[in-house]
Write an enzyme that holds these catalytic residues in place. Structure first.
Site, PDB file in Angstrom:
ATOM      1  N   GLN A 104       0.821  -1.206   0.000  1.00 29.33           N
ATOM      2  CA  GLN A 104       0.000   0.000   0.000  1.00 29.33           C
ATOM      3  C   GLN A 104       0.853   1.254   0.000  1.00 29.33           C
ATOM      4  O   GLN A 104       2.078   1.198   0.202  1.00 29.33           O
ATOM      5  CB  GLN A 104      -0.927  -0.010   1.222  1.00 29.33           C
ATOM      6  CG  GLN A 104      -0.190  -0.146   2.547  1.00 29.33           C
ATOM      7  CD  GLN A 104      -1.133  -0.390   3.721  1.00 29.33           C
ATOM      8  OE1 GLN A 104      -1.202   0.419   4.635  1.00 29.33           O
ATOM      9  NE2 GLN A 104      -1.842  -1.512   3.690  1.00 29.33           N
ATOM     10  N   HIS A 106       0.306   5.758   0.938  1.00 29.73           N
ATOM     11  CA  HIS A 106      -0.573   6.794   1.463  1.00 29.73           C
ATOM     12  C   HIS A 106      -0.298   8.119   0.757  1.00 29.73           C
ATOM     13  O   HIS A 106       0.850   8.406   0.381  1.00 29.73           O
ATOM     14  CB  HIS A 106      -0.359   6.987   2.965  1.00 29.73           C
ATOM     15  CG  HIS A 106      -0.422   5.714   3.746  1.00 29.73           C
ATOM     16  ND1 HIS A 106      -1.525   4.903   3.740  1.00 29.73           N
ATOM     17  CD2 HIS A 106       0.483   5.114   4.569  1.00 29.73           C
ATOM     18  CE1 HIS A 106      -1.305   3.847   4.517  1.00 29.73           C
ATOM     19  NE2 HIS A 106      -0.089   3.959   5.028  1.00 29.73           N
ATOM     20  N   GLU A 123       3.989   8.105   8.531  1.00 33.31           N
ATOM     21  CA  GLU A 123       3.964   7.261   9.722  1.00 33.31           C
ATOM     22  C   GLU A 123       5.337   6.654   9.991  1.00 33.31           C
ATOM     23  O   GLU A 123       6.283   6.815   9.204  1.00 33.31           O
ATOM     24  CB  GLU A 123       2.923   6.146   9.549  1.00 33.31           C
ATOM     25  CG  GLU A 123       3.188   5.224   8.359  1.00 33.31           C
ATOM     26  CD  GLU A 123       2.019   4.292   8.054  1.00 33.31           C
ATOM     27  OE1 GLU A 123       0.971   4.390   8.721  1.00 33.31           O
ATOM     28  OE2 GLU A 123       2.169   3.458   7.144  1.00 33.31           O
ATOM     29  N   HIS A 181       4.799   0.207   0.957  1.00 33.62           N
ATOM     30  CA  HIS A 181       5.218  -0.597   2.104  1.00 33.62           C
ATOM     31  C   HIS A 181       4.206  -1.702   2.384  1.00 33.62           C
ATOM     32  O   HIS A 181       3.052  -1.631   1.962  1.00 33.62           O
ATOM     33  CB  HIS A 181       5.385   0.275   3.359  1.00 33.62           C
ATOM     34  CG  HIS A 181       4.143   1.021   3.745  1.00 33.62           C
ATOM     35  ND1 HIS A 181       3.728   2.163   3.100  1.00 33.62           N
ATOM     36  CD2 HIS A 181       3.213   0.790   4.710  1.00 33.62           C
ATOM     37  CE1 HIS A 181       2.608   2.617   3.654  1.00 33.62           C
ATOM     38  NE2 HIS A 181       2.262   1.788   4.627  1.00 33.62           N
ATOM     39  N   ARG A 201      -4.583   0.682  -1.507  1.00 33.67           N
ATOM     40  CA  ARG A 201      -4.144  -0.708  -1.555  1.00 33.67           C
ATOM     41  C   ARG A 201      -3.760  -1.046  -2.989  1.00 33.67           C
ATOM     42  O   ARG A 201      -4.578  -0.929  -3.910  1.00 33.67           O
ATOM     43  CB  ARG A 201      -5.274  -1.609  -1.045  1.00 33.67           C
ATOM     44  CG  ARG A 201      -4.865  -3.030  -0.727  1.00 33.67           C
ATOM     45  CD  ARG A 201      -6.058  -3.831  -0.204  1.00 33.67           C
ATOM     46  NE  ARG A 201      -6.523  -3.356   1.072  1.00 33.67           N
ATOM     47  CZ  ARG A 201      -7.810  -3.143   1.369  1.00 33.67           C
ATOM     48  NH1 ARG A 201      -8.748  -3.350   0.459  1.00 33.67           N
ATOM     49  NH2 ARG A 201      -8.151  -2.729   2.560  1.00 33.67           N
TER      50      ARG A 201
END
Length: 330
Positions: A104, A106, A123, A181, A201
């Site tokens: 996936q 982001h 993150e 990642h 995804r």
């Protein structure tokens, strides 16, 4: 409502996942009730539809963003409140992967705003436990342009382009928005991220869900989000230093430090205009301040309001904890 702020603990939210395991119960000793597994524990969330509830003291049962609205800078810091308003800016989780998570990516803030999905999502992962030979996917194994990436998807050759990293306890992975990642089997991590639940995804290992259907992919959305550059290193190994504050990640959204503690440590946050969250990765500690004391176990976290500047952290046995806060550039 009371007008006296104090360090806040939160009610954990347990989530079963198609790839989830049992380490939350078997390693951390946390009871996730009737769920078949626990892929994620949400320790602290400011997402509007999934806010964390306070678990201790006068504000027990209240939601975190209600307290941000009431106490503003006294709770989160003046600069933090000015930037993020009434939504708590971070989401803290524990993730237990018994199988591969989807590959996936982001979006960053700009792309997320343009698509009407709130914040972007940068993150980090701190590896709490890893089985022998565990690995994860982090980035690509070569530089890729967006056109390269689109061609790889078209040719169904994504798997050959992914970079696999071996994993052991205490490894740290910083995952800026745009970096592909996937967490691998046998790994439990603490995840610290922007307050966002937007995930594109890309590949799901040809897996089907309980209804016999493949999970939705977001191929078209991912193309604009992808950053195909390669940093010198994807992984950071944190120095093993006792009773010191060791820097782990410093980015525009959060700062994370590691404290390995045995005995007592005094912390003075007078120069910090932010809340501080402490998360035990191993062991437990007592937190004391001018007006009280609480105990914090592995699998919990505690939020120290900006108003409280001096605390003492004490661990009878060895304790390993993350210290997380925001540091807004002027």
């Amino acid at each position: 409502m009371s007008t006296v702020l104090y360090p806040l603990k939160f009610k954990p939210v347990f989530k079963d996942k198609i790839w989830g395991g049992r380490k939350v119960k078997e390693v951390l000793g946390m009871d996730y009730g009737p769920l078949p597994n626990c892929g994620e524990v949400w320790l602290l969330s400011g997402l509007w539809d999934e806010q964390s509830q306070i678990a201790n003291g006068d504000f027990e049962g209240d939601e975190i963003n209600d307290l941000v609205e009431t106490f503003m800078g006294d709770l989160v810091g003046e600069s933090v409140f000015d930037k993020y308003g009434e939504q708590f800016p971070l989401l803290l989780k524990i993730i237990d992967a018994n199988d591969w998570l989807s590959v996936q990516v982001h979006p960053d803030d700009e792309l997320a705003e343009r698509r009407g999905s709130g914040n972007g999502k940068t993150e980090m992962w701190y590896v709490m436990q890893a089985d022998e030979n565990a690995e994860l996917v982090m980035g690509f194994n070569r530089e890729l342009t967006r056109m390269d990436y689109a061609n790889i998807l078209k040719n169904n050759s994504l798997q050959q382009a992914l970079n696999h990293e071996p994993v052991k306890a205490d490894d740290v992975f910083f995952i800026p928005a745009g970096r592909v990642h996937a967490l691998g089997p046998g790994i439990m991590v603490a995840e610290i991220q922007q307050t966002s639940d937007t995930t594109y995804r890309i590949y799901d290992w040809n897996r089907i869900d309980a209804a016999g259907m493949p999970r939705e992919l977001h191929i078209a959305q991912s193309v604009e989000a992808i950053d195909g550059t390669m940093p010198a290193r994807y992984k950071t190994e944190v120095a093993d230093v006792m009773n010191k504050t060791v820097p782990v990640v410093d980015c525009q959204y959060f700062v994370t430090n590691l404290l390995r503690l045995q005995g007592e440590m005094q912390k003075d946050y007078a120069n910090l205009d932010s809340f501080v969250v402490l998360m035990p990765m191993e062991g437990k500690f007592a937190l004391t301040w001018e007006n009280g004391a609480i105990f914090v176990n592995t699998g919990e976290c505690v939020l120290i309001p900006n108003l409280i500047k001096k605390v003492t952290i004490r661990a009878e046995q060895h304790c390993k904890l993350l210290e997380v806060y925001c540091q807004i550039e002027p």
